[in-house]
Motif scaffolding. Structure first.
Motif, PDB file in Angstrom:
ATOM      1  N   PRO A 116       0.816  -1.214  -0.131  1.00 38.29           N
ATOM      2  CA  PRO A 116       0.111   0.140  -0.054  1.00 38.29           C
ATOM      3  C   PRO A 116       0.899   1.254   0.027  1.00 38.29           C
ATOM      4  CG  PRO A 116      -0.649  -1.418   1.768  1.00 38.29           C
ATOM      5  CD  PRO A 116       0.632  -2.013   1.180  1.00 38.29           C
ATOM      6  N   LEU A 117       0.405   2.427  -0.585  1.00 38.95           N
ATOM      7  CA  LEU A 117       1.068   3.498  -0.268  1.00 38.95           C
ATOM      8  C   LEU A 117       1.056   3.972   1.149  1.00 38.95           C
ATOM      9  CD1 LEU A 117      -0.484   5.657  -3.461  1.00 38.95           C
ATOM     10  CD2 LEU A 117       1.905   5.177  -3.191  1.00 38.95           C
ATOM     11  N   GLY A 118       0.160   3.679   1.836  1.00 41.45           N
ATOM     12  CA  GLY A 118       0.121   3.981   3.254  1.00 41.45           C
ATOM     13  C   GLY A 118      -0.982   4.819   3.773  1.00 41.45           C
ATOM     14  N   GLU A 401      -4.056  -0.683  -8.633  1.00 45.00           N
ATOM     15  CA  GLU A 401      -2.778  -0.715  -8.633  1.00 45.00           C
ATOM     16  C   GLU A 401      -2.186   0.701  -8.317  1.00 45.00           C
ATOM     17  OE1 GLU A 401      -1.305  -3.929 -11.166  1.00 45.00           O
ATOM     18  OE2 GLU A 401       0.321  -2.457 -11.774  1.00 45.00           O
ATOM     19  N   THR A 405       2.417   0.985  -4.024  1.00 44.13           N
ATOM     20  CA  THR A 405       3.740   1.369  -4.225  1.00 44.13           C
ATOM     21  C   THR A 405       4.448  -0.032  -4.361  1.00 44.13           C
ATOM     22  OG1 THR A 405       5.706   2.630  -3.885  1.00 44.13           O
ATOM     23  CG2 THR A 405       4.394   1.848  -2.151  1.00 44.13           C
ATOM     24  N   ILE A 406       5.676  -0.123  -4.719  1.00 45.41           N
ATOM     25  CA  ILE A 406       6.408  -1.277  -4.677  1.00 45.41           C
ATOM     26  C   ILE A 406       7.523  -1.208  -3.451  1.00 45.41           C
ATOM     27  CG2 ILE A 406       6.113  -2.157  -6.663  1.00 45.41           C
ATOM     28  CD1 ILE A 406       9.545  -0.851  -5.917  1.00 45.41           C
TER      29      ILE A 406
END
Lengths: 418, 418
Positions: A116-118, A401, A405-406
């Motif tokens: 997750p991006l957060g 998606e 993030t990765i």
């Protein structure tokens, strides 16, 4: 209350919850989304009562019919929100997907895993359904969301938030995974834009004014969405019937949205044949035409287009028309006035189609299709949080998606760097 | 001269050149990069003469030995820059690569093709090699670059730019594909940060102060690079010899870089066995240790660590040491003090390795390897423009692909939206 302190507190709660949220399983997220859908249906009277207050206040404030319609909730719209939640539950969870994995010269195995991006901040305007839609997408992608809606919708939003937040918490999501800034003062939004410590990305949803304000004032990374001054270039090799259908669709199917066409560029060789027919059909839809001087020679009853027209996103039943000498002139015009959203060529010339695809710099470049397809569900993403017109991170429709993030995960066996 | 106007002019030239640059073939780009390499070698005396002026000025200004060394060019360093250019020429061109292509329900064929970001601004400090390295990577990925180096290196940078710019233009690149802001006034950098119309992304390269100034003041999207408060957690199941080697490597192989370790977290069960041996080796490298009170009980001659130590990126021969009760305490500590750069666990426990990979939120998470591997060339990217510590767009080492974006290209046959 100190607004700054209030917003910081929301940020802290969100950041803290994001840690738990990142590791929650797909089943739990889906169950919570479905429970949220049921809770909306179950509590529709409460929601409608809250919405009536907003509508009443809006009328007192003298909001336009258009604005009141955006604000309005009714049983159908609540059902749509509930269906939206169920739809998001049915989408594939992007978290945990490994996009690439490789081995380095040092025999390290490196994988790029979706995480997750957060914490995602959403600043939006009067449509209350954004509250539910945005929360659903953020949650499904494992994020915590901080929502900040428009003051006109404060009663509707507060009601919606209470309902979905309770359903989420009762079904295994962290209590603080949905945050709502219920201060309507503009300062609250401004403080959100400075919350780098707690918010990972801000997504503004609304008109050009809101988006530019966020881009200008935010120190938190922003994904810019929205403005679309979209063009359709009709090449001299085009199937003119196809071109007509596509222009009519792109202009009139829903003119108030960002992927509607605003200007058409017509090759001079076919202008005399194409424009009179098109003009008849456009008039049938009540579309006002503003043309260059050559256009005016061909179809006399158009208003003259100024330089400003080329640069305007009408979002209305108005179409600017320019006759061009060549594909080069069309590409130049789009380079100068386009907003890098959606651009189309109608052609049967192979080389011209390839040139257009290669040389036009936009989120979506079409050959022989309507610009109206630039949309998450039309693209097959199931849903969208918006359409990015910037180049960083995401471009075009943003689905689940794009809310991730990765991270690089590296499996070693004691390797040290030489 | 009006600085604002000057910067805007550079932006305009860059934007204009970016259109041509985006369609230039791989061969032309490679040939230009190789010509730039040759030009550096051929003109090394000119470069060294310009650099002498910077060094002289630096000495007069009282720059530290460390700063002077960063500023210094010599024949070896010029050769390294030339080799860097040749290396970038040898890398695979990311432009034109189609990452995904699919068909929608409407039979539209949608592809996501890699395209240049457009215009990339680089704001950096005193190392003149950044001028050449950054330009090379931006160009190879089809971008125009606007460089703004530190005032200390102005003579070196001007000389390098003149040489590579001429070689680039003589070998088929647009004349304006490399822009250099040769005004050393800070205002020039500040104006760059407001150039949304002409710059697509800004990448600051340098110390934490520079990076934070760009993040705070830029309205142009920024990729944040750099700060690394990296941890190594030594689990009680770790191979202690492996743990020792990795800590020594991560702390001492090059302590002034962002992927060096700053704090180690040692499980209490192995602290008494592990720390005395490690301490001996660290002392051999002249590393100062700052420990928690339990650490001090085990190896008495360490300084006490304060809360501030846990939060500090020393970039020096200093290591903070904390004994923890469990992997949970280690993960909590990293959550509180980490900068989301690189974090490592040394363990032989399968579940703990998986928990660490899953729960730690950082650009690079290692099992049983040194944090020093977080680097574009170590990752196998061939080169890097920096290490992103943000979550948008790129995370971890950024190679050529991270200097590109995608555009959606859509092949239709007359489709309109229903």
């Amino acid at each position: 209350m100190d607004i700054r302190q209030y917003v910081i507190e929301k940020g802290k709660l969100a950041k803290k919850a994001s840690r738990e949220m990142a590791t929650i399983g797909t089943d739990v997220k889906n169950k919570a989304l479905e429970a949220m859908a049921q809770a909306l249906i179950k509590n529709k009277d409460t929601i409608l009562a809250a919405n009536s207050k907003d509508i009443e206040n809006g009328k007192e404030k003298g909001l336009s019919e258009y604005m009141l319609d955006r604000l309005l909730l009714n049983e159908n719209r609540i059902n749509d929100m509930a269906d939206g939640l169920k739809n998001v539950a049915s989408l594939k969870d992007p978290i945990g997907q490994v996009d690439k994995m490789w081995k380095t010269e040092d025999e390290l195995q490196i994988g790029q895993i979706r995480v997750p991006l957060g914490v995602i901040g959403i600043i939006y305007e009067s449509r209350p359904n954004v509250t539910v839609d945005a929360a659903a997408l953020c949650i499904k992608a494992g994020n915590v969301v901080i929502l900040r809606g428009g003051s006109e919708a404060i009663n509707s939003n507060t009601s919606l938030i209470n309902i979905i937040k309770e359903a989420a918490a009762e079904n295994g999501l962290p209590k603080e995974s949905i945050q709502f800034i219920d201060i309507t003062d503009r300062e609250a939004a401004t403080e959100m834009m400075k919350l780098n410590q707690y918010i990972d990305v801000l997504i503004p949803r609304g008109g050009a004014g809101l988006i530019q304000a966020v881009v200008k004032n935010s120190t938190v990374p922003v994904i810019e969405t929205g403005v679309g001054n979209c063009h359709i270039y009709i090449d001299d090799s085009a199937d003119l019937k196809m071109a007509e259908d596509i222009v009519i669709n792109a202009k009139t199917q829903r003119p108030a949205v960002c992927n509607a066409a605003e200007t058409i560029l017509v090759h001079k060789n076919i202008a005399k044949e194409f424009l009179p027919e098109l003009s008849k059909r456009l008039k049938g839809y009540g579309v006002e035409m503003r043309g260059c001087h050559i256009t005016k020679e061909i179809i006399s009853d158009v208003k003259p287009a100024s330089k400003e027209d080329w640069a305007t996103e009408y979002l209305d039943y108005i179409l600017a028309i320019k006759v061009v000498n060549s594909i080069d002139e069309a590409i130049d015009h789009i380079f100068e006035y386009g907003t890098k959203h959606s651009e189309a060529i109608i052609t049967n010339n192979y080389l011209n189609s390839q040139r257009f695809l290669k040389e036009i710099d936009a989120a979506a470049v079409y050959v022989n299709a309507s610009t109206r397809f630039t949309d998450g569900s039309q693209f097959g993403f199931g849903a969208e949080i918006g359409i990015s017109t910037q180049k960083l991170h995401a471009r075009g429709p943003m689905g689940l998606e794009e809310l991730t993030t990765i991270k690089n995960i590296i499996y070693g066996e004691g390797q040290i760097r030489q």
